[in-house]
Motif scaffolding. Structure first.
Motif, PDB file in Angstrom:
ATOM      1  N   ALA A 172       3.679  66.497  33.100  1.00  0.00           N
ATOM      2  CA  ALA A 172       3.737  66.585  34.366  1.00  0.00           C
ATOM      3  C   ALA A 172       5.177  64.994  34.882  1.00  0.00           C
ATOM      4  CB  ALA A 172       2.552  64.994  34.958  1.00  0.00           C
ATOM      5  N   ASP A 173       4.892  64.758  33.922  1.00  0.00           N
ATOM      6  CA  ASP A 173       6.246  63.227  34.057  1.00  0.00           C
ATOM      7  C   ASP A 173       7.396  63.888  34.199  1.00  0.00           C
ATOM      8  OD1 ASP A 173       4.801  60.831  35.221  1.00  0.00           O
ATOM      9  OD2 ASP A 173       4.369  60.982  33.096  1.00  0.00           O
ATOM     10  N   LEU A 174       7.780  64.639  33.058  1.00  0.00           N
ATOM     11  CA  LEU A 174       8.819  65.610  31.912  1.00  0.00           C
ATOM     12  C   LEU A 174       9.478  66.463  33.138  1.00  0.00           C
ATOM     13  CD1 LEU A 174       8.431  65.185  28.255  1.00  0.00           C
ATOM     14  CD2 LEU A 174      10.321  63.599  29.717  1.00  0.00           C
ATOM     15  N   LEU A 175       7.828  67.541  33.594  1.00  0.00           N
ATOM     16  CA  LEU A 175       8.409  68.538  34.772  1.00  0.00           C
ATOM     17  C   LEU A 175       9.425  67.700  36.138  1.00  0.00           C
ATOM     18  CD1 LEU A 175       5.258  70.924  33.952  1.00  0.00           C
ATOM     19  CD2 LEU A 175       7.863  71.097  33.763  1.00  0.00           C
ATOM     20  N   ALA A 176       8.356  67.177  36.515  1.00  0.00           N
ATOM     21  CA  ALA A 176       8.606  66.541  38.389  1.00  0.00           C
ATOM     22  C   ALA A 176      10.248  65.454  38.463  1.00  0.00           C
ATOM     23  CB  ALA A 176       7.360  65.128  38.323  1.00  0.00           C
ATOM     24  N   ALA A 177      10.650  65.250  37.836  1.00  0.00           N
ATOM     25  CA  ALA A 177      12.025  64.366  36.838  1.00  0.00           C
ATOM     26  C   ALA A 177      13.247  65.474  36.455  1.00  0.00           C
ATOM     27  CB  ALA A 177      11.820  64.067  35.779  1.00  0.00           C
ATOM     28  N   ALA A 178      12.326  66.450  36.519  1.00  0.00           N
ATOM     29  CA  ALA A 178      13.521  67.949  36.126  1.00  0.00           C
ATOM     30  C   ALA A 178      13.334  68.399  37.232  1.00  0.00           C
ATOM     31  CB  ALA A 178      13.057  68.721  35.121  1.00  0.00           C
ATOM     32  N   PHE A 179      12.523  69.015  38.105  1.00  0.00           N
ATOM     33  CA  PHE A 179      12.767  69.789  39.286  1.00  0.00           C
ATOM     34  C   PHE A 179      12.596  68.409  41.153  1.00  0.00           C
ATOM     35  CE2 PHE A 179      10.756  72.316  36.312  1.00  0.00           C
ATOM     36  CZ  PHE A 179      11.661  73.880  36.154  1.00  0.00           C
ATOM     37  N   LEU A 180      12.194  68.159  40.407  1.00  0.00           N
ATOM     38  CA  LEU A 180      12.664  67.020  42.041  1.00  0.00           C
ATOM     39  C   LEU A 180      12.826  65.713  42.005  1.00  0.00           C
ATOM     40  CD1 LEU A 180       8.343  67.435  42.291  1.00  0.00           C
ATOM     41  CD2 LEU A 180      10.162  68.142  44.244  1.00  0.00           C
ATOM     42  N   PRO A 181      13.639  65.289  43.507  1.00  0.00           N
ATOM     43  CA  PRO A 181      14.864  64.187  43.154  1.00  0.00           C
ATOM     44  C   PRO A 181      14.304  63.048  43.520  1.00  0.00           C
ATOM     45  CG  PRO A 181      15.492  65.698  45.156  1.00  0.00           C
ATOM     46  CD  PRO A 181      14.260  66.516  44.121  1.00  0.00           C
ATOM     47  N   SER A 182      13.516  63.059  44.491  1.00  0.00           N
ATOM     48  CA  SER A 182      13.054  62.092  45.059  1.00  0.00           C
ATOM     49  C   SER A 182      11.692  61.237  44.004  1.00  0.00           C
ATOM     50  CB  SER A 182      12.221  62.084  46.815  1.00  0.00           C
ATOM     51  OG  SER A 182      11.662  62.726  46.285  1.00  0.00           O
ATOM     52  N   GLU A 183      11.563  59.966  44.298  1.00  0.00           N
ATOM     53  CA  GLU A 183      10.335  59.950  43.612  1.00  0.00           C
ATOM     54  C   GLU A 183       8.876  60.136  44.151  1.00  0.00           C
ATOM     55  OE1 GLU A 183      11.051  55.261  43.146  1.00  0.00           O
ATOM     56  OE2 GLU A 183      13.044  55.620  41.409  1.00  0.00           O
ATOM     57  N   ALA A 184       9.317  60.065  45.573  1.00  0.00           N
ATOM     58  CA  ALA A 184       8.102  60.232  46.358  1.00  0.00           C
ATOM     59  C   ALA A 184       7.373  61.409  46.610  1.00  0.00           C
ATOM     60  CB  ALA A 184       8.065  60.290  47.637  1.00  0.00           C
ATOM     61  N   GLY A 185       7.924  62.500  46.095  1.00  0.00           N
ATOM     62  CA  GLY A 185       7.874  64.023  45.203  1.00  0.00           C
ATOM     63  C   GLY A 185       7.532  63.549  44.285  1.00  0.00           C
ATOM     64  N   GLN A 186       7.968  63.320  43.232  1.00  0.00           N
ATOM     65  CA  GLN A 186       7.665  63.222  41.626  1.00  0.00           C
ATOM     66  C   GLN A 186       6.419  62.974  41.474  1.00  0.00           C
ATOM     67  OE1 GLN A 186      10.699  61.077  39.528  1.00  0.00           O
ATOM     68  NE2 GLN A 186      11.996  62.198  40.072  1.00  0.00           N
ATOM     69  N   ALA A 187       5.894  61.504  42.753  1.00  0.00           N
ATOM     70  CA  ALA A 187       4.757  61.715  42.361  1.00  0.00           C
ATOM     71  C   ALA A 187       3.811  61.858  42.673  1.00  0.00           C
ATOM     72  CB  ALA A 187       4.827  59.781  43.245  1.00  0.00           C
ATOM     73  N   THR A 188       3.986  63.041  43.797  1.00  0.00           N
ATOM     74  CA  THR A 188       3.611  63.732  44.286  1.00  0.00           C
ATOM     75  C   THR A 188       2.861  64.789  43.532  1.00  0.00           C
ATOM     76  OG1 THR A 188       3.449  63.138  46.798  1.00  0.00           O
ATOM     77  CG2 THR A 188       3.023  65.555  46.512  1.00  0.00           C
ATOM     78  N   ALA A 189       3.948  65.518  42.972  1.00  0.00           N
ATOM     79  CA  ALA A 189       3.490  66.799  41.920  1.00  0.00           C
ATOM     80  C   ALA A 189       3.141  66.627  40.780  1.00  0.00           C
ATOM     81  CB  ALA A 189       4.997  66.553  41.687  1.00  0.00           C
ATOM     82  N   VAL A 190       3.265  65.109  40.250  1.00  0.00           N
ATOM     83  CA  VAL A 190       2.635  64.576  38.749  1.00  0.00           C
ATOM     84  C   VAL A 190       0.931  64.354  39.189  1.00  0.00           C
ATOM     85  CG1 VAL A 190       1.883  62.775  37.988  1.00  0.00           C
ATOM     86  CG2 VAL A 190       3.922  63.050  37.996  1.00  0.00           C
ATOM     87  N   PHE A 191       0.673  64.304  40.168  1.00  0.00           N
ATOM     88  CA  PHE A 191      -1.061  63.453  40.840  1.00  0.00           C
ATOM     89  C   PHE A 191      -1.541  65.010  40.684  1.00  0.00           C
ATOM     90  CE2 PHE A 191      -4.701  63.839  44.164  1.00  0.00           C
ATOM     91  CZ  PHE A 191      -5.201  62.541  43.314  1.00  0.00           C
ATOM     92  N   TYR A 192      -0.505  67.132  41.595  1.00  0.00           N
ATOM     93  CA  TYR A 192      -1.244  67.432  41.383  1.00  0.00           C
ATOM     94  C   TYR A 192      -1.690  68.137  40.014  1.00  0.00           C
ATOM     95  CZ  TYR A 192      -1.339  72.806  42.744  1.00  0.00           C
ATOM     96  OH  TYR A 192      -1.657  74.043  42.968  1.00  0.00           O
ATOM     97  N   TRP A 193      -0.265  68.151  39.453  1.00  0.00           N
ATOM     98  CA  TRP A 193      -0.237  68.658  38.096  1.00  0.00           C
ATOM     99  C   TRP A 193      -1.575  67.872  36.943  1.00  0.00           C
ATOM    100  CZ3 TRP A 193       5.167  68.757  38.224  1.00  0.00           C
ATOM    101  CH2 TRP A 193       5.785  69.145  38.372  1.00  0.00           C
ATOM    102  N   ARG A 194      -2.043  66.796  37.595  1.00  0.00           N
ATOM    103  CA  ARG A 194      -2.903  66.150  36.460  1.00  0.00           C
ATOM    104  C   ARG A 194      -4.667  66.192  37.244  1.00  0.00           C
ATOM    105  NH1 ARG A 194       0.363  61.096  34.681  1.00  0.00           N
ATOM    106  NH2 ARG A 194       1.102  62.078  32.940  1.00  0.00           N
ATOM    107  N   ILE A 195      -4.681  66.818  38.223  1.00  0.00           N
ATOM    108  CA  ILE A 195      -6.191  67.213  39.109  1.00  0.00           C
ATOM    109  C   ILE A 195      -6.133  68.630  39.062  1.00  0.00           C
ATOM    110  CG2 ILE A 195      -7.523  66.784  40.919  1.00  0.00           C
ATOM    111  CD1 ILE A 195      -6.813  64.254  39.875  1.00  0.00           C
ATOM    112  N   VAL A 196      -5.180  69.717  39.863  1.00  0.00           N
ATOM    113  CA  VAL A 196      -5.775  71.030  40.201  1.00  0.00           C
ATOM    114  C   VAL A 196      -5.337  71.988  38.497  1.00  0.00           C
ATOM    115  CG1 VAL A 196      -5.033  72.056  40.749  1.00  0.00           C
ATOM    116  CG2 VAL A 196      -4.514  70.975  42.249  1.00  0.00           C
TER     117      VAL A 196
END
Length: 474
Positions: A348-372
């Motif tokens: 999740a952390d690697l994918l978020a850093a690769a595809f999203l520029p903002s820290e807020a967006g990265q945090a949201t994506a990581v939360f999604y990938w660890r729940i959904v």
């Protein structure tokens, strides 16, 4: 059973039939998804207005394709149930009528789309700078839609007979051809090596149409000459109408069912839910969903194949095998979901850093990938269940399951979650909630109470010849 490579799925291990079809279909679906990404890249090199125009066309193209997917589901249901009944003589006629119904239907849509393309997209809010590019793209797309839909329906006919390899090879061939044509048709100059045609957004649409035309020619040859599944003989209109009615009886509800999930995702993205938390949150949900879609391609492949298995066994009256098809499909959804959940949790952390520029967006994506992903089995169960019921000729059950998850659970779930937690995480919890509840309820209902019999339309009344004079009519 008609067709040299047709498989009798009323005998042998049920899961073996399912798995044999899932693997090639997964590669075919991945190839088509890759085309969408590459299309977006090349069109993006033309400018913002051009890229926005192609993106704006997506809801309309999805709506039209939903109709064709539904007609394909109707074809799978009718052909597979005939195959299960061992009614080999009627299969070529049903397949032919399925093709003609699909081509006539999308032909009408094509004509209307070309005539009304500008007012449609002006009504949808296309800006003055975007509208000319939308018209250029959609005019070509509408003009060639018969060539796009034709191979889809033909492939569904083959899958109804248990042949998933040829449709998958056709999808991969179309994808490769599309990838080659994209830069040539879109750009003025291809990598500085040779001149392109420079047709811009029209070229992107034409590349798709041309690739599918090639596929249509190949799969058409295969259906006609290899499998002998197209009947060029004259059939009375009563038989044609009967087959069209049986295909539409499943196809129309299936078409409607395909619209529910896009509606739910639109609400999740809207200002009522994720968009209220800013652009970074919307981008995160979009990226997370796209990565997840790649991860669950086998579940999409399952939904494309299981209807053929339930249809054949339902047509044969093998109710025990129908229930086993559902059970093994659900177990596959649970197993694949668990594996993907582990992978996405770790990456999740690697994918978020690769595809999203903002820290807020990265945090949201990581939360999604660890729940959904922990709940995605529920989504898989609902789409597999819907497809399985379509195969049985019971589209109402499938539509109820799909609508229940998307409109009954996900829409209120994401709205309540957004308000209750007042954070992007509330929307994500709403998606997870819909997956868990819908999958659990659908699975319990199907494995304990749902009818496993195939449902056929009204029998066709065949006129009888009058008795000869003097013949005993008793």
């Amino acid at each position: 059973m008609a067709g040299r490579t047709a498989h009798d799925m009323t005998e042998g291990p049920i899961f073996g039939h399912v798995l044999r079809m899932i693997v090639p279909m997964s590669f075919g679906i991945l190839a088509m998804m890759l085309v969408g990404i590459v299309d977006t890249y090349w069109v993006g090199t033309l400018g913002t207005a051009q890229q926005a125009a192609v993106q704006m066309s997506f809801p309309v193209t999805m709506l039209v394709m939903s109709v064709s997917i539904g007609l394909g589901a109707g074809a799978v249901s009718a052909v597979s149930r005939a195959a299960g009944r061992k009614d080999a003589s009627s299969i070529p006629r049903i397949a032919t009528d399925a093709m003609t119904l699909s081509l006539l239907s999308v032909g009408a849509v094509s004509a209307l789309g070309i005539v009304f393309v500008e007012p449609i997209f002006r009504g949808l809010g296309a800006s003055d700078t975007m509208l000319p590019h939308v018209v250029d793209y959609m005019t070509v797309w509408f003009g060639g839609i018969v060539l796009i839909v034709g191979p889809m329906v033909a492939s569904n006919i083959l899958r109804a007979l248990g042949n998933a390899v040829i449709p998958s090879l056709m999808m991969i061939a179309a994808a490769i051809f599309n990838l080659i044509l994209d830069p040539i048709f879109i750009l003025d100059d291809v990598f500085g090596l040779f001149p392109g045609l420079g047709w811009g957004v029209s070229g992107a649409a034409l590349a798709t149409v041309a690739a599918n035309a090639l596929t249509f020619a190949m799969v058409g040859w295969y259906l006609v000459f290899r499998e002998k599944l197209i009947d060029f003989g004259w059939s009375d209109l009563g038989e044609v109408w009967h087959h069209w009615g049986e295909i539409a009886r499943v196809g129309l509800p299936a078409s409607i069912s395909n619209i529910f999930n896009p509606i739910a995702m639109t609400v999740a993205m809207s200002g009522l839910a994720m968009a209220r938390f800013g652009d970074a949150a919307v981008a995160a949900l979009g990226v997370a969903g796209r990565i997840e879609a790649f991860a669950i391609v086998p579940l999409f492949a399952l939904s494309a194949c299981v209807g053929a298995v339930t249809g054949q066994n339902g047509g044969a009256g093998r109710l025990d095998r129908v229930r086993e098809a559902f059970r093994s499909s659900f177990l596959f959804c649970i197993g694949w979901s668990a594996a993907i959940a582990v992978v996405l949790w770790l990456c999740a952390d690697l994918l978020a850093a690769a595809f999203l520029p903002s820290e807020a967006g990265q945090a949201t994506a990581v939360f999604y990938w660890r729940i959904v992903p922990l709940t995605i089995a529920g989504y898989g169960i609902t789409i597999a269940a819907s497809a399985g019921f379509n195969g049985l000729g019971r589209p109402g059950h499938g539509m109820a399951i799909t609508a229940g998850r998307a409109l009954g659970l996900m829409v209120p779930g994401v709205l309540i979650g957004a308000i209750w937690l007042n954070a992007p995480e509330g929307v994500i919890w709403g998606v997870a909630f819909a997956n868990v509840v819908s999958g659990t309820l659908a699975g319990l209902y199907i494995l304990t109470r749902a009818p496993m019999t195939a449902k056929h339309g009204k029998a066709r009344k065949v006129p009888t010849a009058p008795a000869a004079a003097g013949e005993d009519a008793s």
